[in-house]
Scaffold this motif. Structure first.
Motif, short mmCIF file in Angstrom:
data_model
loop_
_atom_site.label_atom_id
_atom_site.label_comp_id
_atom_site.label_asym_id
_atom_site.label_seq_id
_atom_site.Cartn_x
_atom_site.Cartn_y
_atom_site.Cartn_z
N ARG A 97 0.83 -1.22 0.00
CA ARG A 97 0.00 0.00 0.00
C ARG A 97 0.85 1.24 0.00
O ARG A 97 0.62 2.18 -0.77
N ASN A 102 -2.49 -0.76 -5.69
CA ASN A 102 -3.90 -0.87 -5.36
C ASN A 102 -4.09 -2.24 -4.70
O ASN A 102 -3.71 -3.26 -5.27
N VAL A 103 -4.66 -2.27 -3.49
CA VAL A 103 -4.82 -3.54 -2.78
C VAL A 103 -6.30 -3.95 -2.86
O VAL A 103 -7.17 -3.33 -2.25
N LEU A 104 -6.54 -4.99 -3.67
CA LEU A 104 -7.90 -5.45 -3.94
C LEU A 104 -8.15 -6.75 -3.20
O LEU A 104 -7.45 -7.74 -3.43
N THR A 125 -1.59 -3.74 -9.13
CA THR A 125 -2.64 -4.24 -8.22
C THR A 125 -2.22 -5.54 -7.54
O THR A 125 -1.69 -6.44 -8.19
N LEU A 144 -7.26 -3.07 2.84
CA LEU A 144 -7.74 -3.18 1.45
C LEU A 144 -8.22 -1.83 0.93
O LEU A 144 -8.82 -1.05 1.67
N ASP A 145 -7.99 -1.57 -0.35
CA ASP A 145 -8.54 -0.37 -0.99
C ASP A 145 -9.96 -0.62 -1.47
O ASP A 145 -10.80 0.27 -1.48
N GLN A 146 -10.22 -1.84 -1.93
CA GLN A 146 -11.56 -2.21 -2.40
C GLN A 146 -11.66 -3.74 -2.37
O GLN A 146 -10.67 -4.43 -2.12
#
Ligand SMILES: C[S@@+](CC[C@H](N)C(=O)[O-])C[C@H]1O[C@@H](n2cnc3c(N)ncnc32)[C@H](O)[C@@H]1O
Length: 176
Positions: A97, A102-104, A125, A144-146
């Motif tokens: 991060r 991007n942490v999915l 990602t 998490l981002d999403q």
């Protein structure tokens, strides 16, 4: 009667397929990383590694005592594939991060978007997979981002980690 039918389908031979593939594994592109950070079953890791090779992703996994051997056994590809050993999963996730990845999360969660709505990854990602019994631990959910969920309409409550990871990787890679 069957005028709409095309000529018989002829699957390509191994040699024909081989000629369209890279001679060696792709190097580390660092664009997509599949991260089964709480692995339990070696077979899932081997299957995920094949998908990683197919879509140009890396695999990130903690070096638990059984993991290198499980990867070697499960990876039926002839060439080395890109594996990152993480150390402590939470620390590694926080580092990704901070590095701007991007942490999915791949998880069944109310806040998750549906797989069909997940666009191909435009930024580097990490796709995080949960523990095979308990899912993504609460501490990791905070990193998490999403999240993305794969809709299911059958009786089973979840997919296995290799199947869930492979579906999401193909979507992130823009190949589906
Ligand atoms: C077998 S499931 C974990 C069990 C489940 N969370 C539970 O507590 O009953 C293992 C992992 O596979 C992934 N997974 C399985 N099915 C999924 C689905 N339909 N959508 C998104 N992720 C899924 C998630 O990463 C999940 O953490």
């Amino acid at each position: 009667v069957n005028a709409h039918r095309s000529a018989a389908i002829r699957p390509r031979t191994r040699q024909e397929i081989g000629r369209t593939r890279r001679r060696r594994s792709h190097r580390c592109w660092g664009h997509l990383i599949a991260a089964p950070l709480w692995p339990l079953h070696g077979a899932n890791l081997g299957t995920l590694l094949r998908t990683c090779d197919a879509v140009g992703a890396c695999l990130a996994v903690p070096r638990l005592p059984w993991v290198p051997e499980a990867l070697a056994r499960g990876n039926t590809l002839r060439h080395q594939t890109c594996v990152h050993y993480t150390g402590d999963p939470l620390r590694w996730l926080a580092q990704q991060r901070n590095a701007g990845m991007n942490v999915l999360g791949i998880e069944l969660a109310d806040e998750a978007i549906r797989l069909a709505d997940l666009p191909a990854a435009r930024v580097p990602t990490v796709a995080v997979l949960g523990h095979e019994r308990h899912g993504i631990p609460p501490d990791a959910l905070d990193l998490l981002d999403q999240a993305v969920e794969i809709p299911m309409i059958g009786h089973g409550s979840t997919l296995n980690v290799a199947v869930a990871g492979s579906l999401v990787l193909y979507k992130l890679a823009g190949l589906l």
